[in-house]
Design a protein around this motif. Structure first.
Motif, PDB file in Angstrom:
ATOM      1  N   GLY A  23      -1.250   2.037   1.616  1.00 37.58           N
ATOM      2  CA  GLY A  23      -1.239   3.302   0.883  1.00 37.58           C
ATOM      3  C   GLY A  23      -2.510   3.308   0.315  1.00 37.58           C
ATOM      4  O   GLY A  23      -3.188   4.428   0.471  1.00 37.58           O
ATOM      5  N   THR A  63      -4.750   4.244   3.301  1.00 38.98           N
ATOM      6  CA  THR A  63      -4.642   5.497   3.611  1.00 38.98           C
ATOM      7  C   THR A  63      -5.259   6.633   2.617  1.00 38.98           C
ATOM      8  O   THR A  63      -5.981   7.393   3.117  1.00 38.98           O
ATOM      9  CB  THR A  63      -3.134   5.772   3.886  1.00 38.98           C
ATOM     10  OG1 THR A  63      -2.548   5.063   4.647  1.00 38.98           O
ATOM     11  CG2 THR A  63      -2.905   7.281   4.250  1.00 38.98           C
ATOM     12  N   CYS A  92       1.297  11.461   2.478  1.00 37.74           N
ATOM     13  CA  CYS A  92       1.919  10.354   3.081  1.00 37.74           C
ATOM     14  C   CYS A  92       3.028   9.630   2.218  1.00 37.74           C
ATOM     15  O   CYS A  92       2.741   9.232   1.044  1.00 37.74           O
ATOM     16  CB  CYS A  92       0.751   9.630   3.244  1.00 37.74           C
ATOM     17  SG  CYS A  92       1.592   7.676   4.159  1.00 37.74           S
ATOM     18  N   VAL A 115      -0.722  10.604  -1.637  1.00 41.45           N
ATOM     19  CA  VAL A 115      -0.213   9.316  -0.841  1.00 41.45           C
ATOM     20  C   VAL A 115       0.491   8.864  -2.050  1.00 41.45           C
ATOM     21  O   VAL A 115       0.068   8.340  -2.985  1.00 41.45           O
ATOM     22  CB  VAL A 115      -1.258   8.467  -0.544  1.00 41.45           C
ATOM     23  CG1 VAL A 115      -0.916   7.228   0.118  1.00 41.45           C
ATOM     24  CG2 VAL A 115      -2.208   8.992   0.380  1.00 41.45           C
ATOM     25  N   ALA A 123       0.146   4.195  -3.461  1.00 40.36           N
ATOM     26  CA  ALA A 123      -1.464   4.214  -3.136  1.00 40.36           C
ATOM     27  C   ALA A 123      -2.164   2.896  -3.997  1.00 40.36           C
ATOM     28  O   ALA A 123      -3.281   3.340  -3.822  1.00 40.36           O
ATOM     29  CB  ALA A 123      -2.134   5.525  -3.043  1.00 40.36           C
TER      30      ALA A 123
END
Ligand code: NAD
Length: 256
Positions: free
Chosen positions: A19, A22, A88, A11, A14
């Motif tokens: 982020g 996630t 991601c 990610v 993040a």
């Protein structure tokens, strides 16, 4: 068993906001997580939060607009976990609200470098890694601003439309490699970025909630966790037939 049990997920951006949520959800659903950001403190903190709840994570500093950083990020992920299954591409910036004819070229260049070129560089690196292990799934952060215009935000809107274009192309080119690529289009989500936009739009007169809640048919802005849920699902095998899509998660914003 978690939704992404046994997988390796990466990610970007993040250290905070969508982020971070996630990264935490990937870990809670069973993935090992490569946490990346330019914010060392926040990034290390996200990785520590995952480890504290029994998960596995490393933090790797990388500026998504720099090819060298992304090559090093891919190498670090491979060194730590040997493969990449989910990614991601979330890192993004919003810039200053400015009328189109007054937009500084520097604002356009800075936003496109992170939001558009950053996604391009990450996609290239992630697809190369995923091809080695027979497939994977990628989610790119677009926005409702990737589907419609927002006065004063032309570089941001351009960058988020670009993300949807790259998502479609990557999905077309790599479907047969077993790689799914989707974009998601959040409406207003409770993060630093939305605070900055609400503050600029109201001249500091309204709180983020007072300004943004009524704009969403559902009556409120969203939470980072509500976006993370869609991202992790799209990266899971439950979404095996979903690719090349741009999925709103916007409390009905774009239904208006
Ligand atoms: P945020 O500002 O809270 O978090 C963004 C993160 O990206 C930060 O940790 C920041 O350090 C990192 N970052 C910035 N530039 C970077 C770079 N060059 N390289 C690596 N990391 C970098 O914002 P957020 O609201 O969580 O936004 C996450 C994504 O969601 C962005 O792409 C944003 O455009 C998108 N989005 C947000 C909203 C919203 O309302 N918050 C709505 C639609 C889309």
């Amino acid at each position: 068993m978690g939704l992404v049990a046994g997988k390796v997920a990466m990610v970007t951006g993040a250290a905070a906001g969508i982020g971070r949520s996630t990264a935490l959800l990937f870990a809670a659903e069973g993935a090992k997580v490569v946490v990346s950001d330019i914010d060392d403190k926040g990034g290390e903190e996200t990785a520590a939060m995952i480890r504290a709840s029994g998960g596995e994570a490393i933090f790797v500093r990388a500026d998504v607009s720099k090819a060298k950083d992304i090559a090093a990020l891919a190498a670090a992920a491979t060194k730590a976990y040997g493969r990449l299954d989910c990614a991601c591409n979330n890192a993004g910036i919003e810039g200053k609200i400015t009328p189109f004819h007054e937009q500084p070229e520097s604002n356009f260049d800075a936003i496109m470098a992170v939001n558009a070129k950053g996604v391009f560089l990450c996609l290239k690196a992630e697809i190369a890694l995923m091809r080695k292990n027979g497939g994977g799934a990628i989610v790119n952060l677009s926005s409702v601003a990737g589907l419609i215009g927002f006065p004063g935000l032309s570089p941001y809107v351009a960058s988020k439309h670009a993300v949807i274009g790259m998502t479609r192309n990557a999905a077309l080119e790599h479907g047969k490699d077993g790689i799914r690529v989707n974009a998601i289009c959040p409406g207003g989500i409770e993060t630093r970025m939305l605070d900055s936009l609400a503050d600029q739009a109201s001249g500091g007169k309204l709180s983020t909630h007072d300004m943004m809640d009524p704009l969403h048919p559902i009556g409120r802005i969203g939470k980072p966790q509500e976006v993370a849920e869609l991202i992790v699902w799209l990266c899971s095998d439950r979404a095996a037939f979903v690719t090349g899509a741009a999925v709103p998660v916007d409390g009905g914003y774009t239904a208006q």
